[in-house]
Design an enzyme around this catalytic site. Structure first.
Site, PDB file in Angstrom:
ATOM      1  N   HIS A 106     117.922 -71.726-111.510  1.00 51.87           N
ATOM      2  CA  HIS A 106     118.726 -70.968-110.796  1.00 51.87           C
ATOM      3  C   HIS A 106     117.913 -70.763-109.393  1.00 51.87           C
ATOM      4  O   HIS A 106     118.351 -70.563-108.085  1.00 51.87           O
ATOM      5  CB  HIS A 106     119.293 -69.765-111.126  1.00 51.87           C
ATOM      6  CG  HIS A 106     120.265 -69.754-112.063  1.00 51.87           C
ATOM      7  ND1 HIS A 106     119.909 -70.335-113.435  1.00 51.87           N
ATOM      8  CD2 HIS A 106     121.689 -69.758-111.944  1.00 51.87           C
ATOM      9  CE1 HIS A 106     121.253 -70.271-114.120  1.00 51.87           C
ATOM     10  NE2 HIS A 106     122.213 -69.798-113.147  1.00 51.87           N
ATOM     11  N   TYR A 171     121.896 -68.618-105.989  1.00 50.15           N
ATOM     12  CA  TYR A 171     122.642 -69.509-105.420  1.00 50.15           C
ATOM     13  C   TYR A 171     122.578 -69.601-104.138  1.00 50.15           C
ATOM     14  O   TYR A 171     123.615 -69.541-103.176  1.00 50.15           O
ATOM     15  CB  TYR A 171     124.190 -69.541-105.939  1.00 50.15           C
ATOM     16  CG  TYR A 171     124.356 -69.840-107.204  1.00 50.15           C
ATOM     17  CD1 TYR A 171     123.900 -70.853-107.946  1.00 50.15           C
ATOM     18  CD2 TYR A 171     125.027 -68.671-108.096  1.00 50.15           C
ATOM     19  CE1 TYR A 171     124.023 -71.237-109.154  1.00 50.15           C
ATOM     20  CE2 TYR A 171     124.959 -68.937-109.563  1.00 50.15           C
ATOM     21  CZ  TYR A 171     124.533 -69.904-109.940  1.00 50.15           C
ATOM     22  OH  TYR A 171     124.745 -70.102-111.296  1.00 50.15           O
TER      23      TYR A 171
END
Ligand code: ZN
Length: 476
Positions: A106, A171
């Site tokens: 991530h 993100y």
């Protein structure tokens, strides 16, 4: 016409120097620009990962230790610089593992170049830790959203940390406007968190406080389920930003990765208002109820069909074109001014597209064993495969969002997962309309001693392509 290229040609040496004196070794060129991508080094959602600016394409990716690395390609000189390690990802493990489930992924970097030419990366976040304090907009996870900037404009050789963004992000996505203002969008924590933005009007030297755009909250009818979102933001026409997103019902008990539906909305940056495709005003942060009522493009929940986010771009008239993913296809839509046209299914995994005109769109998608261009000339009603600038029977490919301001020879950065290896280091390609931009093999070989680590074993003949990774752990 399809033009397939064999693995051997892609991975094998090409001899650039044909008639060199015997005393000089020939320069061996390969089609990838580095081999030290790691895990799932790139994805569509952390974007842009590359930008063409002032004659160079800057590329950021996840390398060893899940740290951010940067390469730069000088288009006039036809030469590469890097990779350079630009920071430290707190989620990295030492030594690197060969178990894909232990790689978080991530913290992949997003990259933007500011109007002064400095290069910025955001990386290392997966929701932040409890020890960072109160997360008023979500639930902590791990990692730390980190911002670094190049020490000099146009120079990737040295970097420094700028401690000016929320540590809770994941993100991370940059949107740069025509006037140089930069928006940083991200999810403010793990699943149960709002999507937010922070705006910078001074080349990322400072940012506004986070503003929530999509709200996480427990459902009244079933408190076991929290509304959660996956969003993809990009610049729209003029001073606007587009958001396309999917819904994740996040369950406390019996958690699944399920995502459904497809949504679209637009920000007017002049007055910070948001509206639906038809121009209906939205109240921030947008709740599931309001999203369903005003921004729904595609209902998959009713039929219990899963969907996933894609990308979104506007045409010259400002009308959005977008796709969502479903199984082994992408579903294309476009706004006709009063209604959505679509879905039109195109076989493929993930990727991005270029809107040349309202009716002509070219899409670069990963597919089984390749990366292929698709094109429509009738506004997306029908699509034809044009060419496959990368293909292999031994590999799968991970695509990204298009290079920001990309040139015909540098459209997208692509990562290769080969079944011929048992480690998680990846070859990375900078792919243009007709193929990748290569590099001398000596420059592209950056693993050094890493493969000698005892965690890695020789490849198993005929083994599976190892592309399952931490991306698909419960907390994606
Ligand atoms: Zn969840």
């Amino acid at each position: 016409m399809e033009t397939f290229r064999s693995t051997v040609r892609l991975a094998g040496p090409l001899f650039l120097a044909f008639l060199l004196p015997c005393s000089i070794s020939p320069v061996v060129a390969v089609d990838y620009f580095t081999d030290n991508g790691y895990g799932n080094p790139l994805a569509v959602i952390q974007h842009p990962c590359a930008e063409f600016y002032n004659g160079k394409t800057y590329v950021a990716y996840q390398g060893p230790h899940e740290d951010p690395y940067v390469c730069a390609y000088d288009h006039a000189a036809k030469s590469w610089f890097g990779p350079v390690k630009a920071g430290v990802n707190p989620m990295g493990n030492t030594p690197d593992t060969s178990d894909p489930k232990k790689v978080d992924n991530h913290g992949r970097p997003a990259l933007i170049v500011d109007r002064m030419g400095y290069i910025h990366l955001i990386f290392g976040g997966h929701g932040g830790e409890f020890s960072f304090g109160c997360n008023a907009l979500g639930t902590p996870g791990k990692g730390r959203q980190t911002h670094v900037v190049s020490e000099k404009p146009g120079d990737i050789s040295a970097w420094k940390v700028l401690d000016n963004v929320s540590p809770f992000g994941t993100y991370s996505q940059f949107v740069k406007m025509d006037d140089g203002d930069i928006y940083l969008f991200y999810r403010h924590g793990s699943h149960r968190s709002d999507w937010v933005y922070q705006k910078s009007i001074d080349d990322c030297r400072s940012f506004s406080s986070p503003v929530s755009i999509l709200k996480h909250k427990g459902q009244e009818a079933d408190p076991n389920v929290q509304d959660s979102w996956y969003a993809w933001l990009d610049k729209g026409k003029g001073d606007t930003i587009t958001a396309s997103y999917v819904y994740h019902p996040c369950k406390s008990q019996g958690h699944t990765k399920e995502r459904y539906n497809g949504y679209y909305m637009k920000m007017n940056c002049g007055d910070d208002t948001w509206e639906s495709a038809s121009g209906a005003g939205l109240t921030l942060p947008v709740t599931k109820e309001e999203a369903d009522q005003k921004t729904l493009v595609y209902d998959t929940f009713s039929a219990k069909l899963k969907s996933n986010h894609g990308t979104c771009h506007v045409d010259d008239e400002g009308n959005p074109h977008l796709f969502f993913r479903q199984q082994n296809q992408v579903l294309y839509f476009r706004w006709l001014g009063n209604a959505w046209q679509g879905p039109t299914a195109i076989p493929g995994g993930d990727g991005d597209f270029i809107v040349e005109s309202p009716k002509v769109v070219r899409m670069l998608l990963s597919c089984d064993g390749g990366v292929c261009w698709w094109k429509t000339t009738d506004g997306g009603l029908t699509w034809a495969k044009e060419s496959c600038p990368l293909s292999s029977t031994d590999s799968s490919y991970i695509t990204t969002a298009l290079v920001r301001n990309g040139r015909p020879e540098s459209r997208m950065v692509v990562s290769e997962n080969s079944r011929l290896q048992n480690h998680l280091y990846r070859r990375l390609y900078l792919l243009g309309d007709s193929g990748p931009i290569g590099r001398p093999e000596e420059e592209a070989s950056n693993l050094g001693e890493l493969l000698k680590d005892s965690e890695f074993s020789p490849p198993a003949p005929g083994g599976k392509i190892r592309n399952q990774s931490g991306d698909h752990t419960p907390d994606e």
